[in-house]
Design a protein around this motif. Structure first.
Motif, mmCIF file in Angstrom:
data_model
loop_
_atom_site.group_PDB
_atom_site.id
_atom_site.type_symbol
_atom_site.label_atom_id
_atom_site.label_comp_id
_atom_site.label_asym_id
_atom_site.label_seq_id
_atom_site.Cartn_x
_atom_site.Cartn_y
_atom_site.Cartn_z
ATOM 1 N N GLY A 21 -14.882 -14.453 6.411
ATOM 2 C CA GLY A 21 -13.711 -13.962 7.125
ATOM 3 C C GLY A 21 -13.619 -12.449 7.064
ATOM 4 N N ALA A 29 -18.895 -16.547 11.036
ATOM 5 C CA ALA A 29 -18.141 -17.162 9.943
ATOM 6 C C ALA A 29 -18.417 -18.654 9.868
ATOM 7 N N ASN A 30 -18.536 -19.280 11.045
ATOM 8 C CA ASN A 30 -18.791 -20.712 11.050
ATOM 9 C C ASN A 30 -20.158 -21.052 10.478
ATOM 10 N N THR A 59 -19.413 -21.335 6.893
ATOM 11 C CA THR A 59 -18.596 -22.457 6.470
ATOM 12 C C THR A 59 -19.352 -23.769 6.628
ATOM 13 N N GLN A 100 -15.377 -10.272 9.504
ATOM 14 C CA GLN A 100 -14.837 -10.140 10.863
ATOM 15 C C GLN A 100 -14.075 -8.834 11.058
ATOM 16 N N ASP A 117 -11.578 -18.139 9.648
ATOM 17 C CA ASP A 117 -12.523 -17.822 10.737
ATOM 18 C C ASP A 117 -11.782 -17.401 12.006
ATOM 19 N N ARG A 155 -16.380 -15.085 14.821
ATOM 20 C CA ARG A 155 -16.069 -16.471 14.521
ATOM 21 C C ARG A 155 -17.332 -17.308 14.316
#
Lengths: 364, 283
Positions: free
Chosen positions: B183, B196-197, B200, B186, B100, B193
């Motif tokens: 990822g 991506a979070n 996750t 991005q 990330d 970020r």
């Protein structure tokens, strides 16, 4: 397959555009916009015509967006051939396209148009294979592991390049000796001075004995002693292994000490390409002879085409400007010697900075 | 003697190129050593992670103190799901958690230094940014899984034993592929970020909950599009011999490994096209 007869670097009509997406605005505003430098901005239009200009390069999602897009041409029609074993200084002002060219040579960027081969390979599709044969130093970025002793960075890079243990230790001891790394080999990289770190960076790039070494501003921010040490080793290593050297720099003495050939880029195009020796003459910039006389003399009678720049130290020191094409130093000395006794003399070559500036001025 | 003669014919170990395995071991090993250098901060980080995971489970505990079953599962059974999910997530997070940060690496130009090395970028990011404090989640997950299995009345057959080893690894592979996809996005998103979070931590949330609590459309989404229910929930059904809800019969507990392979193919393709986009569009 690559052979040793291939040029180390071959660029033909290389071009690279960046699409800069500006703030949201209506298309009607666009014609009123005046870019800072019209020669660098090839298009300022609404989205649709840009798409046509760039082919399929703009992602689909942009189609409907009413964003002004500017296309910045960073590199425009660069052609260059570097033979194996050559040392080339690639110089130009900030934003002249040096770094973009290097990125296209190392496979980081795909050219918008044109042809690029490095050691006979196409950099983008063959990036990883190429990386085994080239060594790159980005002066402003570190390749080293910040928290680890410098020694460990070499161990990791050696593993990445799959170097046999014996080859790695042999090469490393040569680098340690040549770049004088012994004193800080066991210190974490974050504790090194800039000069020490940069020597470490160069060692890291040369560890796998690359055939082509690309240095992007390797001496930026270094003191004179570090610079000299670095240059001396780069010359030695090149003599020992016959590597090709490609160097960008702001520091003209890097070019003078390391390269035989200079390429000047301006606004993304090659403004000069030739041997360093001929560089000054082809521009016809004046050379300068500094003569100290045994007895002060207010003025000297000089041959035609030669002029006095300044008389200093109450008539002792005379600064004389002349053109290499019209006058030789012995003839000039003979002319002066008839009028006064010469105690000392020195010859100043025009600084390359001035010559590059001269090229830029002509290009305008 | 005969053996030493045979060895002489080959180059000595020091003269042989480093094997792929040795190279990978060197990359991870050096990263681990560099972190071990700061032992106190490592231990604090580890402790913090243990507390975070513990607190997350507390939430499920609170719910189950109000109701007897959650998604058809009792507290020990939910704890098995949670432990398995935390273990799988912990492994994935350890190996791929730093992806990330890719957009930061793109902006700082660090990515360019990775690109001029002869090692796949994904392997470099995974090893060079490995963060050992993430071991905390693995430790907690493992402990919770073992304890909860014992309380929930796990009666192992050889097949169950195979699954209990396979499931965390397959789950980690699935989540790792999700991280990699997030990822890779991005490369297109300037500041990806947060996006991506969402993947996750969202993936973690779904993976550690009994899949039956989600309404059918969501359950389908988290099985067929983002296969998070296959990480811990369906393996738990198979391990504890429970009947699954609609869409998720017990045998889907064995789907983790094949699905992991499929999703990694997709993730690898997406990553490649992300890199291609980067070289095309430039930083």
């Amino acid at each position: 397959m690559t052979t040793s007869n291939d040029p180390a670097i071959e660029l033909r009509a290389l071009r690279r555009d960046y699409v800069v997406r500006g703030r949201r605005r209506t298309t009607a505003d666009a014609p009123h916009e005046t870019p800072d430098d019209p020669s660098r901005t090839t298009a300022t239009r609404g989205p649709r015509r840009d798409r046509a200009a760039l082919g399929a390069r703009i992602p689909r999602g942009v189609r409907g967006a009413r964003r002004a897009q500017r296309i910045i041409r960073a590199v425009d029609d660069v052609s260059l051939r570097v033979d194996p074993g050559e040392a080339v200084g690639f110089v130009g002002a900030n934003g002249a396209g040096k770094s973009t060219t290097i990125k296209m040579m190392t496979g980081i960027l795909q050219p918008t148009a044109g042809h690029v081969r490095v050691l006979g390979r196409r950099p983008v599709p063959e990036r990883r294979r190429l990386s085994r044969e080239i060594g790159v130093v980005f002066g402003q970025r570190s390749q080293l592991w910040w928290d680890l002793p410098l020694r460990d960075s070499f161990r990791i890079l050696g593993a990445m390049h799959r170097l046999p243990e014996s080859a790695r230790t042999a090469r490393l001891s040569r680098l340690v000796e040549g770049l004088d790394l012994q004193d800080f080999l066991d210190r974490p990289v974050r504790q090194l001075s800039l000069g020490q770190r940069m020597r470490g960076e160069v060692a890291a790039a040369l560890l796998h004995s690359p055939r082509l070494v690309i240095l992007d501003e390797p001496t930026i921010g270094l003191d004179m002693i570090s610079k000299e040490g670095l240059r001396r080793f780069l010359r030695e290593d090149r003599e020992e292994r016959g590597t090709t050297l490609f160097l960008t720099t702001h520091d003209m003495s890097d070019v003078e000490r390391l390269c035989e050939r200079i390429v000047v880029v301006n606004s993304g195009t090659v403004a000069f390409d030739g041997p360093l020796a001929g560089f000054r003459e082809s521009l016809g910039a004046p050379r300068e002879l500094i003569i100290d006389l045994a007895e002060p003399q207010e003025r000297l009678t000089l041959p035609a085409g030669v002029s006095t720049l300044a008389v200093e130290a109450e008539g002792i020191r005379h600064r004389i400007a002349f053109h290499g094409s019209e006058m030789t130093v012995p003839r000039l000395l003979a002319a002066v010697g008839e009028q006064a006794e010469i105690a000392d003399l020195s010859l100043a070559e025009p600084a390359i900075e001035d010559l590059v500036r001269e090229i830029y001025a002509r290009g305008r | 003697m005969a053996e030493s003669r045979r060895l002489q014919a080959r180059p000595s170990p020091a003269d042989r190129p480093v094997s792929l395995l040795r190279m990978v071991a060197t990359l991870y090993g050096s990263r681990i050593r560099s972190q071990a250098a700061f032992r106190a901060s490592f231990l604090m980080d580890l402790l913090g992670q243990v507390l975070i995971v513990g607190t997350e489970f507390l939430e499920l505990w609170v719910i189950l103190s109000q109701v007897d079953v959650l998604g058809g599962m009792t507290l020990p059974q939910v704890a098995v799901v949670y432990g398995l999910g935390a273990l799988a997530f912990g492994i994935a997070d350890l190996l791929f958690g730093e992806i990330d940060g890719l957009s930061t690496a793109i902006r700082s130009g660090k990515l360019e230094t990775l690109m001029v090395r002869p090692v796949p970028m994904l392997l470099q990011i995974s090893s060079l940014d490995l963060s050992l404090r993430r071991l905390g989640r693995i430790v907690v997950g493992l402990a919770m899984l073992a304890t909860a299995l014992a309380i929930a009345g796990f009666s192992p057959t050889p097949a169950h034993l195979l699954l209990v080893v396979l499931a965390p690894l397959a789950g980690a592979a699935i989540l790792g592929a999700l991280f990699t996809m997030a990822g890779a996005m991005q490369f297109w998103l300037v500041d990806g970020r947060e996006f991506a979070n969402a993947f996750t931590y969202g993936g973690n949330y779904v993976a550690t909950n009994p899949g039956a609590v989600f309404p059918l459309p969501l359950r389908a989404f988290f099985t067929f599009v983002i296969p998070a229910t296959l990480v811990a929930y369906t393996p738990t059904l198979a391990l504890l011999d429970l009947t699954g809800p609609a869409l998720l019969p017990q045998w889907t507990g064995w789907l983790g490994a094949p699905v992991a392979i499929l999703i990694w193919i997709v993730a690898a393709l997406l990553w490649r096209s992300g890199v291609r986009h980067y070289t095309g569009a430039g930083g």
